[in-house]
Design a protein around this motif. Structure first.
Motif, PDB file in Angstrom:
ATOM      1  N   ALA A 127       0.985  -1.141  -0.031  1.00  0.00           N
ATOM      2  CA  ALA A 127       0.107  -0.017   0.105  1.00  0.00           C
ATOM      3  C   ALA A 127       0.722   1.279   0.110  1.00  0.00           C
ATOM      4  CB  ALA A 127      -1.028  -0.057   1.165  1.00  0.00           C
ATOM      5  N   ILE A 128       1.930   1.235   0.922  1.00  0.00           N
ATOM      6  CA  ILE A 128       2.937   2.306   0.697  1.00  0.00           C
ATOM      7  C   ILE A 128       3.396   2.480  -0.213  1.00  0.00           C
ATOM      8  CG2 ILE A 128       4.980   3.106   1.788  1.00  0.00           C
ATOM      9  CD1 ILE A 128       4.124   1.848   4.216  1.00  0.00           C
ATOM     10  N   ALA A 129       3.954   1.386  -1.386  1.00  0.00           N
ATOM     11  CA  ALA A 129       4.574   1.478  -2.581  1.00  0.00           C
ATOM     12  C   ALA A 129       3.651   2.055  -3.579  1.00  0.00           C
ATOM     13  CB  ALA A 129       4.936  -0.030  -3.228  1.00  0.00           C
ATOM     14  N   ARG A 130       2.207   1.718  -3.553  1.00  0.00           N
ATOM     15  CA  ARG A 130       1.207   2.061  -4.411  1.00  0.00           C
ATOM     16  C   ARG A 130       1.008   3.658  -4.241  1.00  0.00           C
ATOM     17  NH1 ARG A 130      -1.142  -2.862  -3.360  1.00  0.00           N
ATOM     18  NH2 ARG A 130      -2.473  -1.808  -2.015  1.00  0.00           N
ATOM     19  N   SER A 131       0.756   3.993  -3.137  1.00  0.00           N
ATOM     20  CA  SER A 131       0.551   5.484  -2.597  1.00  0.00           C
ATOM     21  C   SER A 131       1.745   6.377  -2.760  1.00  0.00           C
ATOM     22  CB  SER A 131      -0.222   5.426  -1.295  1.00  0.00           C
ATOM     23  OG  SER A 131       0.695   5.252  -0.366  1.00  0.00           O
ATOM     24  N   GLY A 168      16.238 -17.621   9.127  1.00  0.00           N
ATOM     25  CA  GLY A 168      16.239 -18.110  10.821  1.00  0.00           C
ATOM     26  C   GLY A 168      16.989 -17.054  11.498  1.00  0.00           C
ATOM     27  N   LYS A 169      17.007 -15.863  11.082  1.00  0.00           N
ATOM     28  CA  LYS A 169      17.415 -14.627  11.932  1.00  0.00           C
ATOM     29  C   LYS A 169      16.505 -13.750  11.909  1.00  0.00           C
ATOM     30  CE  LYS A 169      22.289 -15.562  10.412  1.00  0.00           C
ATOM     31  NZ  LYS A 169      23.426 -15.027   9.639  1.00  0.00           N
ATOM     32  N   ASP A 170      16.439 -13.059  13.057  1.00  0.00           N
ATOM     33  CA  ASP A 170      15.325 -11.847  13.329  1.00  0.00           C
ATOM     34  C   ASP A 170      15.811 -10.561  12.730  1.00  0.00           C
ATOM     35  OD1 ASP A 170      13.752 -13.663  14.761  1.00  0.00           O
ATOM     36  OD2 ASP A 170      14.970 -13.185  16.602  1.00  0.00           O
ATOM     37  N   TYR A 171      14.896  -9.805  11.983  1.00  0.00           N
ATOM     38  CA  TYR A 171      15.365  -8.695  11.249  1.00  0.00           C
ATOM     39  C   TYR A 171      14.357  -7.647  11.753  1.00  0.00           C
ATOM     40  CZ  TYR A 171      18.863 -10.197   7.826  1.00  0.00           C
ATOM     41  OH  TYR A 171      20.092 -10.789   7.507  1.00  0.00           O
ATOM     42  N   GLY A 172      14.693  -6.390  11.699  1.00  0.00           N
ATOM     43  CA  GLY A 172      13.813  -5.369  11.987  1.00  0.00           C
ATOM     44  C   GLY A 172      13.641  -4.667  10.577  1.00  0.00           C
ATOM     45  N   VAL A 173      12.483  -4.570  10.055  1.00  0.00           N
ATOM     46  CA  VAL A 173      12.174  -4.019   8.698  1.00  0.00           C
ATOM     47  C   VAL A 173      11.588  -2.661   8.766  1.00  0.00           C
ATOM     48  CG1 VAL A 173      11.233  -4.435   6.494  1.00  0.00           C
ATOM     49  CG2 VAL A 173      12.071  -6.474   7.968  1.00  0.00           C
ATOM     50  N   PHE A 174      11.910  -1.878   7.859  1.00  0.00           N
ATOM     51  CA  PHE A 174      11.470  -0.391   7.772  1.00  0.00           C
ATOM     52  C   PHE A 174      11.233  -0.130   6.183  1.00  0.00           C
ATOM     53  CE2 PHE A 174      11.849   4.246   7.347  1.00  0.00           C
ATOM     54  CZ  PHE A 174      11.208   4.737   8.080  1.00  0.00           C
ATOM     55  N   THR A 175       9.881   0.126   6.211  1.00  0.00           N
ATOM     56  CA  THR A 175       9.496   0.831   4.836  1.00  0.00           C
ATOM     57  C   THR A 175       9.171   2.017   4.793  1.00  0.00           C
ATOM     58  OG1 THR A 175       8.711  -1.663   4.526  1.00  0.00           O
ATOM     59  CG2 THR A 175       7.888  -0.092   2.892  1.00  0.00           C
ATOM     60  N   LYS A 176       9.768   2.717   3.549  1.00  0.00           N
ATOM     61  CA  LYS A 176       9.754   4.016   3.243  1.00  0.00           C
ATOM     62  C   LYS A 176       9.294   4.468   1.714  1.00  0.00           C
ATOM     63  CE  LYS A 176      11.649   8.577   4.670  1.00  0.00           C
ATOM     64  NZ  LYS A 176      12.594   9.243   5.244  1.00  0.00           N
ATOM     65  N   ALA A 177       8.084   5.088   1.459  1.00  0.00           N
ATOM     66  CA  ALA A 177       7.792   5.777   0.281  1.00  0.00           C
ATOM     67  C   ALA A 177       8.982   6.422  -0.475  1.00  0.00           C
ATOM     68  CB  ALA A 177       6.562   6.017   0.231  1.00  0.00           C
ATOM     69  N   ARG A 178       9.027   6.183  -1.860  1.00  0.00           N
ATOM     70  CA  ARG A 178       9.916   6.794  -2.701  1.00  0.00           C
ATOM     71  C   ARG A 178       8.790   7.858  -3.391  1.00  0.00           C
ATOM     72  NH1 ARG A 178      13.305   4.077  -7.123  1.00  0.00           N
ATOM     73  NH2 ARG A 178      13.997   6.266  -7.227  1.00  0.00           N
ATOM     74  N   GLY A 182       7.200   9.760  -6.004  1.00  0.00           N
ATOM     75  CA  GLY A 182       6.778   9.310  -7.328  1.00  0.00           C
ATOM     76  C   GLY A 182       6.433   7.906  -7.627  1.00  0.00           C
ATOM     77  N   GLY A 183       6.484   7.133  -6.537  1.00  0.00           N
ATOM     78  CA  GLY A 183       6.066   5.732  -6.691  1.00  0.00           C
ATOM     79  C   GLY A 183       6.944   4.579  -6.125  1.00  0.00           C
ATOM     80  N   GLY A 184       6.609   3.497  -5.281  1.00  0.00           N
ATOM     81  CA  GLY A 184       7.360   2.676  -5.038  1.00  0.00           C
ATOM     82  C   GLY A 184       7.867   2.691  -3.589  1.00  0.00           C
ATOM     83  N   ALA A 185       8.837   2.064  -3.246  1.00  0.00           N
ATOM     84  CA  ALA A 185       8.921   2.196  -1.710  1.00  0.00           C
ATOM     85  C   ALA A 185      10.518   1.482  -1.342  1.00  0.00           C
ATOM     86  CB  ALA A 185       8.082   1.533  -0.565  1.00  0.00           C
ATOM     87  N   ILE A 186      11.037   1.834  -0.415  1.00  0.00           N
ATOM     88  CA  ILE A 186      12.643   1.351  -0.247  1.00  0.00           C
ATOM     89  C   ILE A 186      12.417   0.583   0.858  1.00  0.00           C
ATOM     90  CG2 ILE A 186      14.808   1.824   0.441  1.00  0.00           C
ATOM     91  CD1 ILE A 186      14.067   2.552  -2.327  1.00  0.00           C
ATOM     92  N   MET A 187      12.659  -0.797   1.233  1.00  0.00           N
ATOM     93  CA  MET A 187      12.475  -1.631   2.267  1.00  0.00           C
ATOM     94  C   MET A 187      14.117  -1.999   2.854  1.00  0.00           C
ATOM     95  SD  MET A 187       9.638  -4.197   1.357  1.00  0.00           S
ATOM     96  CE  MET A 187       9.646  -4.858   2.881  1.00  0.00           C
ATOM     97  N   VAL A 188      14.277  -1.536   3.938  1.00  0.00           N
ATOM     98  CA  VAL A 188      15.362  -1.870   4.595  1.00  0.00           C
ATOM     99  C   VAL A 188      15.325  -2.655   5.941  1.00  0.00           C
ATOM    100  CG1 VAL A 188      17.593  -1.014   5.821  1.00  0.00           C
ATOM    101  CG2 VAL A 188      16.280   0.450   3.955  1.00  0.00           C
ATOM    102  N   GLY A 189      16.160  -3.857   6.247  1.00  0.00           N
ATOM    103  CA  GLY A 189      16.080  -4.635   7.041  1.00  0.00           C
ATOM    104  C   GLY A 189      17.531  -4.919   7.767  1.00  0.00           C
ATOM    105  N   GLN A 190      17.344  -5.066   9.072  1.00  0.00           N
ATOM    106  CA  GLN A 190      18.680  -5.009   9.921  1.00  0.00           C
ATOM    107  C   GLN A 190      18.667  -6.361  10.748  1.00  0.00           C
ATOM    108  OE1 GLN A 190      19.416  -1.655  12.459  1.00  0.00           O
ATOM    109  NE2 GLN A 190      21.769  -2.161  12.908  1.00  0.00           N
ATOM    110  N   ASN A 191      19.662  -6.807  10.708  1.00  0.00           N
ATOM    111  CA  ASN A 191      20.076  -8.013  11.591  1.00  0.00           C
ATOM    112  C   ASN A 191      20.070  -7.830  12.961  1.00  0.00           C
ATOM    113  OD1 ASN A 191      20.673 -10.566  12.506  1.00  0.00           O
ATOM    114  ND2 ASN A 191      22.001 -11.079  11.001  1.00  0.00           N
ATOM    115  N   GLN A 192      19.085  -8.521  13.959  1.00  0.00           N
ATOM    116  CA  GLN A 192      18.670  -8.173  15.088  1.00  0.00           C
ATOM    117  C   GLN A 192      19.787  -8.826  16.051  1.00  0.00           C
ATOM    118  OE1 GLN A 192      16.967  -5.571  16.343  1.00  0.00           O
ATOM    119  NE2 GLN A 192      16.484  -5.014  14.158  1.00  0.00           N
ATOM    120  N   SER A 193      20.670  -9.451  15.522  1.00  0.00           N
ATOM    121  CA  SER A 193      21.694 -10.571  16.403  1.00  0.00           C
ATOM    122  C   SER A 193      22.402  -9.744  17.331  1.00  0.00           C
ATOM    123  CB  SER A 193      22.527 -11.485  15.402  1.00  0.00           C
ATOM    124  OG  SER A 193      21.435 -12.331  14.638  1.00  0.00           O
ATOM    125  N   GLU A 194      23.095  -8.740  16.608  1.00  0.00           N
ATOM    126  CA  GLU A 194      23.913  -7.772  17.327  1.00  0.00           C
ATOM    127  C   GLU A 194      23.340  -7.181  18.321  1.00  0.00           C
ATOM    128  OE1 GLU A 194      27.755  -6.296  18.380  1.00  0.00           O
ATOM    129  OE2 GLU A 194      26.997  -7.967  17.065  1.00  0.00           O
TER     130      GLU A 194
END
Length: 437
Positions: free
Chosen positions: A93-97, A110-120, A122-134
């Motif tokens: 929905a963020i990518a469409r809007s 098998g690893k836990d990630y924290g995911v952040f999605t942010k709209a671009r 003109g359309g689309g979105a950037i998704m960034v995931g960070q490994n929570q192991s550290e």
């Protein structure tokens, strides 16, 4: 054991304080760390979007993975060789809007990630995931270090509290040892050293004062027994001698001699009865349960004088000047005045008056006898001057006056009057005020 209980209380209090501090600090720091991680993901998403717009290569980070989510929901990997992040309906929905952000947690390989999605724009979105192991590692290390530090602190506090409390309770231990020793041996000579100016030091001082009072009481008791035995021996010897004489004579004595022996028996029996009664009064305070009350010394003196006037027919005068209310036990104080009057009547010629004077909180009785030697201990038990030993009495009357008055925080006195005779009396405080020294 008191030392163990106090140590447990101290350690429990310290552990509780440490736990409260740790939990409070952790709860305060955890949101800050989470917010810092979220800002890092947002900044990384902005950086990736800027590099995509400029066509510059995107530098990789070992703990992060990025991907582009197009308007139609397709996923384009931006970090080659990394597993794709799962896409939710909120992300699409963020990518469409082309507007908004979203945060979520995901498990990738098998690893836990924290995911952040942010709209671009003109359309689309950037998704960034960070490994929570550290983050988890740092969190676990914090907990382990905190646990070890807490354990070491508890051990240190336990040892320190044990030693310190043992030092603080040492005077109490000496008190316990002293009471056990006194209970077992009856020896009251023990005296504890000073233990500071705190409550324990005050308790030690009170214990020493109590021991001193017990030593004095025992010494007085022993002296009373010894003196009583000495004083009782004389009338008992006389009674025994007279009784044995009557027993041997068996009616063969002349009437006059028999009358004289019987008179001696009666007189010595009366003296013995008086002595025993005074000993009982001296050794036990019958009025100890009598409450103190405010009374007028002049009225008390008049009541006592009136009784003696009826009993003896002697002239007894009472004069009062500036009487003040006195705090005392009425019956005990009346006994004091009676003893002073009885003492004055014994040493005054029959044709002379006995004078009772009251001034403020002082009461004294004057006789017109030979006077006294002011250096003699006339208030001591059984004391009788050499020139008065033929006078009836046991030498306890003034001792009883002394004991009653001092028990009521007063003082006794004796002096010779300039016009002849002696003045013996006492002074009490008025309504709880201390006597002048």
């Amino acid at each position: 054991m008191l030392r163990v209980r106090i140590t447990l209380v101290a350690v429990t209090a310290v552990v509780a304080a440490i736990l409260v501090a740790i939990v409070t600090a952790y709860q305060g720091v955890a949101p800050l760390v989470a917010d810092q991680i979220d800002r890092g993901l947002s900044d990384r998403a902005d950086t990736v979007a800027a590099l995509l717009d400029s066509g510059a290569p995107i530098p990789g980070r070992p703990d992060m993975t990025e991907q582009l989510l197009t308007v139609d929901g397709a996923v384009r990997a931006l970090a080659p060789g990394r597993a794709a992040l799962p896409v939710s309906e909120a992300d699409r929905a963020i990518a469409r809007s082309g507007d908004g952000t979203a945060e979520s947690d995901a498990t990738v390989d098998g690893k836990d990630y924290g995911v952040f999605t942010k709209a671009r724009p003109g359309g689309g979105a950037i998704m960034v995931g960070q490994n929570q192991s550290e983050v988890a590692r740092i969190d676990n290390e914090f907990l382990w270090r905190t646990g070890w530090i807490t354990a070491l602190a508890v051990l240190a506090v336990t040892a320190f509290s044990w030693l310190l409390i043992g030092r603080i309770l040492r005077p109490i231990g000496r008190l316990v040892d002293a009471t056990e020793r006194i209970t077992a041996t009856g020896d009251l000579s023990a005296r504890l050293p000073a233990a500071g100016r705190d409550e324990i030091g005050e308790l030690t001082g009170n214990f020493n004062t109590m021991l001193a009072a017990l030593r004095l009481s025992r010494a007085q008791q022993q002296r009373l027994v010894a003196d009583a035995g000495h004083e009782l021996r004389t009338p008992l010897t006389s009674i025994r001698g007279s009784a044995e004489l009557l027993q041997r004579a068996r009616g063969r004595l002349a009437p006059n001699d028999e009358t004289r022996v019987l008179s001696t028996l009666v007189q010595e029996a009366k003296a013995l009865d008086t002595l025993v009664g005074e000993l009982v009064d001296l050794s036990t305070d019958h009025d100890i349960a009598e409450p103190a009350s405010t009374l007028d010394l002049s009225e008390l003196a008049e009541d006592c004088a009136q009784r003696f006037r009826r009993r003896t027919g002697r002239v007894i005068t009472v004069t009062a000047a500036d009487p003040i209310p006195i705090l005392a036990r009425p019956r005990a104080l009346a006994r004091c005045v009676d003893n002073l009057l009885d003492n004055a009547l014994k040493y005054s010629p029959a044709d002379t008056p006995v004078e009772t004077h009251v001034r403020g909180g002082r009461l004294w009785v004057r006789d017109h006898g030979p006077g006294i030697d002011t250096t003699e201990p006339i208030f001591d038990r059984f004391y009788r001057a050499d020139r008065t030993r033929a006078t009836p009495g046991s030498g306890l009357g003034l001792a009883i006056v002394h004991d009653i008055v001092t028990a009521q925080h007063g003082k006794v006195f004796a002096a010779n009057h300039s016009g002849g005779g002696a003045e013996v009396g006492f002074e009490l405080r008025s309504n709880g005020q201390d006597l002048p020294t």
